[in-house]
Design a protein around this motif. Sequence first.
Motif, PDB file in Angstrom:
ATOM      1  N   ASN A  69      -8.316 -20.277 -32.546  1.00 31.28           N
ATOM      2  CA  ASN A  69      -9.758 -20.177 -32.305  1.00 31.28           C
ATOM      3  C   ASN A  69     -10.408 -21.540 -32.053  1.00 31.28           C
ATOM      4  O   ASN A  69     -11.560 -21.777 -32.409  1.00 31.28           O
ATOM      5  CB  ASN A  69     -10.467 -19.472 -33.466  1.00 31.28           C
ATOM      6  CG  ASN A  69     -10.165 -17.992 -33.504  1.00 31.28           C
ATOM      7  OD1 ASN A  69      -9.449 -17.479 -32.649  1.00 31.28           O
ATOM      8  ND2 ASN A  69     -10.676 -17.296 -34.499  1.00 31.28           N
TER       9      ASN A  69
ATOM     10  N   ASN B 170     -11.783 -24.611 -29.479  1.00 28.86           N
ATOM     11  CA  ASN B 170     -12.508 -24.679 -28.214  1.00 28.86           C
ATOM     12  C   ASN B 170     -11.831 -25.734 -27.341  1.00 28.86           C
ATOM     13  O   ASN B 170     -11.937 -26.931 -27.622  1.00 28.86           O
ATOM     14  CB  ASN B 170     -13.971 -25.046 -28.447  1.00 28.86           C
ATOM     15  CG  ASN B 170     -14.801 -24.997 -27.173  1.00 28.86           C
ATOM     16  OD1 ASN B 170     -14.281 -25.076 -26.062  1.00 28.86           O
ATOM     17  ND2 ASN B 170     -16.104 -24.873 -27.326  1.00 28.86           N
TER      18      ASN B 170
ATOM     19  N   ASN C  90     -13.854 -12.952 -37.833  1.00 32.08           N
ATOM     20  CA  ASN C  90     -12.543 -13.485 -37.480  1.00 32.08           C
ATOM     21  C   ASN C  90     -11.536 -12.584 -38.201  1.00 32.08           C
ATOM     22  O   ASN C  90     -11.589 -12.496 -39.428  1.00 32.08           O
ATOM     23  CB  ASN C  90     -12.427 -14.928 -37.970  1.00 32.08           C
ATOM     24  CG  ASN C  90     -11.073 -15.551 -37.713  1.00 32.08           C
ATOM     25  OD1 ASN C  90     -10.255 -15.014 -37.001  1.00 32.08           O
ATOM     26  ND2 ASN C  90     -10.825 -16.702 -38.324  1.00 32.08           N
TER      27      ASN C  90
ATOM     28  N   GLY D 189     -13.707 -10.705 -33.667  1.00 31.07           N
ATOM     29  CA  GLY D 189     -14.753 -11.192 -32.773  1.00 31.07           C
ATOM     30  C   GLY D 189     -15.962 -10.287 -32.715  1.00 31.07           C
ATOM     31  O   GLY D 189     -16.862 -10.501 -31.897  1.00 31.07           O
TER      32      GLY D 189
ATOM     33  N   TYR E 193     -18.957 -18.637 -35.860  1.00 35.83           N
ATOM     34  CA  TYR E 193     -18.917 -18.237 -34.457  1.00 35.83           C
ATOM     35  C   TYR E 193     -20.263 -17.737 -33.950  1.00 35.83           C
ATOM     36  O   TYR E 193     -20.347 -17.155 -32.868  1.00 35.83           O
ATOM     37  CB  TYR E 193     -17.861 -17.139 -34.279  1.00 35.83           C
ATOM     38  CG  TYR E 193     -16.486 -17.530 -34.757  1.00 35.83           C
ATOM     39  CD1 TYR E 193     -15.572 -18.141 -33.904  1.00 35.83           C
ATOM     40  CD2 TYR E 193     -16.103 -17.305 -36.078  1.00 35.83           C
ATOM     41  CE1 TYR E 193     -14.312 -18.512 -34.341  1.00 35.83           C
ATOM     42  CE2 TYR E 193     -14.844 -17.677 -36.536  1.00 35.83           C
ATOM     43  CZ  TYR E 193     -13.956 -18.282 -35.665  1.00 35.83           C
ATOM     44  OH  TYR E 193     -12.707 -18.653 -36.101  1.00 35.83           O
TER      45      TYR E 193
ATOM     46  N   LEU F 272     -21.793 -18.069 -30.353  1.00 37.40           N
ATOM     47  CA  LEU F 272     -21.131 -17.413 -29.232  1.00 37.40           C
ATOM     48  C   LEU F 272     -21.643 -16.000 -28.977  1.00 37.40           C
ATOM     49  O   LEU F 272     -21.203 -15.343 -28.034  1.00 37.40           O
ATOM     50  CB  LEU F 272     -19.621 -17.370 -29.489  1.00 37.40           C
ATOM     51  CG  LEU F 272     -18.945 -18.754 -29.515  1.00 37.40           C
ATOM     52  CD1 LEU F 272     -17.608 -18.676 -30.219  1.00 37.40           C
ATOM     53  CD2 LEU F 272     -18.774 -19.299 -28.107  1.00 37.40           C
TER      54      LEU F 272
ATOM     55  N   LYS G 101     -16.390 -24.723 -33.540  1.00 33.07           N
ATOM     56  CA  LYS G 101     -16.144 -23.680 -32.554  1.00 33.07           C
ATOM     57  C   LYS G 101     -16.861 -23.976 -31.244  1.00 33.07           C
ATOM     58  O   LYS G 101     -16.338 -24.661 -30.395  1.00 33.07           O
ATOM     59  CB  LYS G 101     -16.525 -22.322 -33.143  1.00 33.07           C
ATOM     60  CG  LYS G 101     -15.823 -22.036 -34.475  1.00 33.07           C
ATOM     61  CD  LYS G 101     -14.315 -22.163 -34.396  1.00 33.07           C
ATOM     62  CE  LYS G 101     -13.654 -21.986 -35.736  1.00 33.07           C
ATOM     63  NZ  LYS G 101     -12.194 -22.173 -35.687  1.00 33.07           N
TER      64      LYS G 101
ATOM     65  N   LYS H  71     -21.670 -20.946 -24.224  1.00 36.44           N
ATOM     66  CA  LYS H  71     -21.636 -19.524 -24.572  1.00 36.44           C
ATOM     67  C   LYS H  71     -21.296 -18.688 -23.343  1.00 36.44           C
ATOM     68  O   LYS H  71     -20.473 -17.764 -23.406  1.00 36.44           O
ATOM     69  CB  LYS H  71     -22.985 -19.109 -25.150  1.00 36.44           C
ATOM     70  CG  LYS H  71     -23.108 -17.643 -25.479  1.00 36.44           C
ATOM     71  CD  LYS H  71     -24.513 -17.340 -25.971  1.00 36.44           C
ATOM     72  CE  LYS H  71     -24.750 -15.864 -26.144  1.00 36.44           C
ATOM     73  NZ  LYS H  71     -26.149 -15.556 -26.527  1.00 36.44           N
TER      74      LYS H  71
ATOM     75  N   SER I  79     -17.213 -12.968 -29.380  1.00 35.76           N
ATOM     76  CA  SER I  79     -16.894 -14.309 -29.873  1.00 35.76           C
ATOM     77  C   SER I  79     -15.834 -14.946 -28.982  1.00 35.76           C
ATOM     78  O   SER I  79     -15.671 -14.560 -27.824  1.00 35.76           O
ATOM     79  CB  SER I  79     -16.426 -14.202 -31.332  1.00 35.76           C
ATOM     80  OG  SER I  79     -16.208 -15.465 -31.899  1.00 35.76           O
ATOM     81  N   ASN I  80     -15.101 -15.916 -29.519  1.00 39.19           N
ATOM     82  CA  ASN I  80     -14.057 -16.569 -28.744  1.00 39.19           C
ATOM     83  C   ASN I  80     -12.668 -16.098 -29.150  1.00 39.19           C
ATOM     84  O   ASN I  80     -11.666 -16.801 -28.950  1.00 39.19           O
ATOM     85  CB  ASN I  80     -14.156 -18.094 -28.874  1.00 39.19           C
ATOM     86  CG  ASN I  80     -13.785 -18.579 -30.253  1.00 39.19           C
ATOM     87  OD1 ASN I  80     -13.895 -17.835 -31.240  1.00 39.19           O
ATOM     88  ND2 ASN I  80     -13.362 -19.840 -30.362  1.00 39.19           N
TER      89      ASN I  80
ATOM     90  N   THR J 173      -7.124 -16.014 -28.869  1.00 36.59           N
ATOM     91  CA  THR J 173      -8.238 -16.933 -28.703  1.00 36.59           C
ATOM     92  C   THR J 173      -8.572 -17.046 -27.219  1.00 36.59           C
ATOM     93  O   THR J 173      -7.670 -17.074 -26.375  1.00 36.59           O
ATOM     94  CB  THR J 173      -7.892 -18.324 -29.257  1.00 36.59           C
ATOM     95  OG1 THR J 173      -7.641 -18.228 -30.666  1.00 36.59           O
ATOM     96  CG2 THR J 173      -9.025 -19.315 -29.020  1.00 36.59           C
TER      97      THR J 173
END
Length: 405
Positions: free
Chosen positions: A59, A61, A187, A190, A217, A220, A244, A297, A323-324, A362
């Motif tokens: 997770n 970035n 998590n 997401g 998160y 996001l 994140k 985002k 989310s991511n 992710t």
Amino acid sequence: MYPTVDPLAPSGISRRSFFRFAAGASALASLPIVTEAHLAYADRPKFADPNKGIHIDANENPMGPSEGARQAIVNIVPRGGRYLFNGEAELVEIFAKQEGLSVESIAPFAGSSEPLHYTVLAFTSKDRPLVVADPGYEAPMWAAKVSGAQILKVPLADPKGEAKHDVRAMLAAASNAGVIYICNPNNPTGTCTPRSDIEYVVANAPKDAVVLIDEAYIHLCDAPRSLDFVKEGKNVIVLRTFSKLYGMAGIRMGFAVGRPDLLAKITAFGGMNALPVTAVAAAKASLLDADLVPTRKKIVADTRVETIAWLKSQGFATTPSESNCFMLDVRKPGKEVQAALAAKDMYVGRIWPAWPNSLRITVGTPDEMAAFRKDFTAVMGSNTAGLAPPELPRRLQRTPFTHLS
């Protein structure tokens, strides 16, 4: 009686594999503060060179710090021989002004893992259990083992749809809960839990219980934030991190937000130490960049939507992430698919026992996700293309909560 479960089981981590992070540890009390990095690394099928292959398992970035944050780090380095406490104060003041908070209700930390760990230590005990969602982020359970608290794992509600926290079941799990942990977005799924459900938990939590809302998160998604509970003086601690969306996982900066009396109890375990001036400078630059959150985002959302749409077209179901990360049902033991992808230097996330046929993915860069699609197709074969997305098994839609001791 509910079954006793090894606390290491939530992500399939063996004691041997995890304790490579705690060289010399001889007791639970000496366990390290567990982070996503620990859990992701421990679950990799083999050692992975971070400079080789594609890593969509932690997770992180991949965009890293913003350009402004990078320049702020460069600019502050010559002054790195000083403690520069005023920088921390300025950072807290910026965040407080932006969010309408008092500076006394904000405690800066090196990320959000420390205050998460300390909150569980401060407010759980052998008589005050920890209540968490399942599948959910495992780090709080490690802290609960240190405090000697029971751990109550409550299945997510409606996993074939929203996969949200089942707040009523969480409240019913224990009348004497010490901490009720809500990660929003969650998590590994997401997915977001509705504001009305979070309000219900805050209003109906046991006396003196702390509702710990992890908003790692939150940038996001479009879900309402929870900082207003702190402004209202509720028994709530909100965690924020720059790891994140802001791309500072390796730089380490975050906040715990809560009533001053609650913060005093968690900082007694640690924290309030001088933070790296580089992290403080990068965080300040990130907060002052008004375009950073909406721009990133959108980048993450566009890549996530494209990836999930492709998986759906190939007949695979995912959680409706905002989310991511998201959970991907591979319809066979997830460990097998994870290992096959790792053999191609494609590292995807871990498996939760509640959903053994699902992997956490992710959201990486567009190029990384294109490579994932190629490798996933090779691993899974072409015979699944065009199949309708399956529903998750009925047994995952509603199961009793699990008691860990």
